[in-house]
Design a protein around this motif. Structure first.
Motif, short mmCIF file in Angstrom:
data_model
loop_
_atom_site.label_atom_id
_atom_site.label_comp_id
_atom_site.label_asym_id
_atom_site.label_seq_id
_atom_site.Cartn_x
_atom_site.Cartn_y
_atom_site.Cartn_z
N PRO A 146 5.58 11.05 1.44
CA PRO A 146 5.56 10.26 2.68
C PRO A 146 4.68 10.91 3.77
O PRO A 146 4.00 10.21 4.52
CB PRO A 146 7.03 10.22 3.10
CG PRO A 146 7.79 10.37 1.82
CD PRO A 146 6.95 11.31 0.99
N GLU A 147 4.69 12.22 3.83
CA GLU A 147 3.88 12.92 4.83
C GLU A 147 2.39 12.70 4.58
O GLU A 147 1.61 12.47 5.50
CB GLU A 147 4.19 14.42 4.84
CG GLU A 147 5.59 14.76 5.31
CD GLU A 147 6.68 14.55 4.24
OE1 GLU A 147 6.33 14.43 3.03
OE2 GLU A 147 7.85 14.49 4.61
N ASP A 148 1.98 12.76 3.29
CA ASP A 148 0.58 12.52 2.94
C ASP A 148 0.18 11.08 3.25
O ASP A 148 -0.93 10.82 3.72
CB ASP A 148 0.33 12.83 1.47
CG ASP A 148 0.41 14.31 1.14
OD1 ASP A 148 0.34 15.14 2.08
OD2 ASP A 148 0.56 14.64 -0.06
N ILE A 149 1.08 10.16 2.98
CA ILE A 149 0.79 8.75 3.27
C ILE A 149 0.63 8.55 4.76
O ILE A 149 -0.29 7.87 5.22
CB ILE A 149 1.90 7.84 2.71
CG1 ILE A 149 1.95 7.93 1.19
CG2 ILE A 149 1.71 6.39 3.15
CD1 ILE A 149 3.15 7.27 0.55
N GLU B 55 0.84 -1.20 0.00
CA GLU B 55 0.00 0.00 0.00
C GLU B 55 0.87 1.25 0.00
O GLU B 55 0.67 2.17 -0.79
CB GLU B 55 -0.92 -0.01 1.22
CG GLU B 55 -1.70 1.27 1.44
CD GLU B 55 -2.85 1.45 0.46
OE1 GLU B 55 -3.33 2.58 0.35
OE2 GLU B 55 -3.24 0.48 -0.19
N VAL B 56 1.87 1.29 0.87
CA VAL B 56 2.76 2.45 0.96
C VAL B 56 3.56 2.61 -0.33
O VAL B 56 3.67 3.71 -0.88
CB VAL B 56 3.69 2.34 2.19
CG1 VAL B 56 4.78 3.40 2.15
CG2 VAL B 56 2.88 2.45 3.47
N SER C 33 -0.31 10.70 7.01
CA SER C 33 -1.56 11.27 7.50
C SER C 33 -2.77 10.47 7.02
O SER C 33 -3.78 10.38 7.72
CB SER C 33 -1.70 12.75 7.10
OG SER C 33 -1.77 12.87 5.70
N ALA C 34 -2.68 9.86 5.83
CA ALA C 34 -3.79 9.06 5.30
C ALA C 34 -3.88 7.70 5.99
O ALA C 34 -4.96 7.12 6.08
CB ALA C 34 -3.63 8.86 3.80
N LEU C 35 -2.75 7.20 6.47
CA LEU C 35 -2.71 5.88 7.12
C LEU C 35 -2.13 6.01 8.52
O LEU C 35 -1.04 5.52 8.81
CB LEU C 35 -1.86 4.91 6.28
CG LEU C 35 -2.25 4.74 4.82
CD1 LEU C 35 -1.20 3.95 4.07
CD2 LEU C 35 -3.61 4.07 4.71
N PRO C 36 -2.85 6.65 9.45
CA PRO C 36 -2.28 6.94 10.77
C PRO C 36 -1.95 5.69 11.59
O PRO C 36 -1.04 5.74 12.42
CB PRO C 36 -3.37 7.76 11.45
CG PRO C 36 -4.62 7.42 10.73
CD PRO C 36 -4.22 7.10 9.33
N ASP C 37 -2.62 4.59 11.37
CA ASP C 37 -2.37 3.38 12.15
C ASP C 37 -1.26 2.50 11.57
O ASP C 37 -0.98 1.44 12.09
CB ASP C 37 -3.65 2.53 12.26
CG ASP C 37 -4.74 3.26 13.01
OD1 ASP C 37 -4.41 4.13 13.84
OD2 ASP C 37 -5.92 2.94 12.76
#
Length: 128
Positions: free
Chosen positions: A108-111, A97-98, A113-117
């Motif tokens: 990377p910052e957007d990823i 996914e990443v 924030s989109a995938l906090p867990d």
């Protein structure tokens, strides 16, 4: 006894069969699903075992130029995909996914924030 993988040309089912080396190519193989003799050998992936040292040396050769990757998400994604393959281990679906997001140009910052867990609760170390 080696296991050989087959596909039935009649019912398209995959199956494997144990044959001795002497039986292979001589014994008629029958599909266990439909009893058809119209089968073909299925070629499977081959995995080559590498030592940890060999894998690390290969990665060092491939990824000697890390400069500028933080500014190029696509290049970072390509590098991570190569590293994942070089590790020779099954990686969790989150890894793909990443990498897919990086290769599409997402930062990377957007990823993050989109995938906090994604990092889990103990990603930063001990919480105690």
């Amino acid at each position: 006894m080696p296991t050989y993988d087959f596909i039935c040309n009649n019912c398209n089912q995959r199956f494997d069969i144990f044959l001795t080396y002497n039986e292979y190519g001589k014994k008629i193989v029958t599909c266990p699903h439909c009893q058809s003799k119209d089968v073909r050998r299925r070629m499977t992936k081959v995995r080559i075992a590498k030592s940890e040292e060999t894998r690390m040396d290969s990665m060092a050769d491939d990824f000697s130029g890390f400069e500028g990757l933080e500014d190029d998400p696509k290049a970072m994604g390509q590098m991570m995909r190569k590293m994942g393959k070089e590790m020779g281990e099954d990686l969790p679906p989150e890894f793909d996914e990443v990498v897919n997001r990086l290769q599409s140009g997402q930062s990377p910052e957007d990823i993050e924030s989109a995938l906090p867990d994604l990092g889990g609760t103990d990603a930063g170390g001990d919480d105690e």
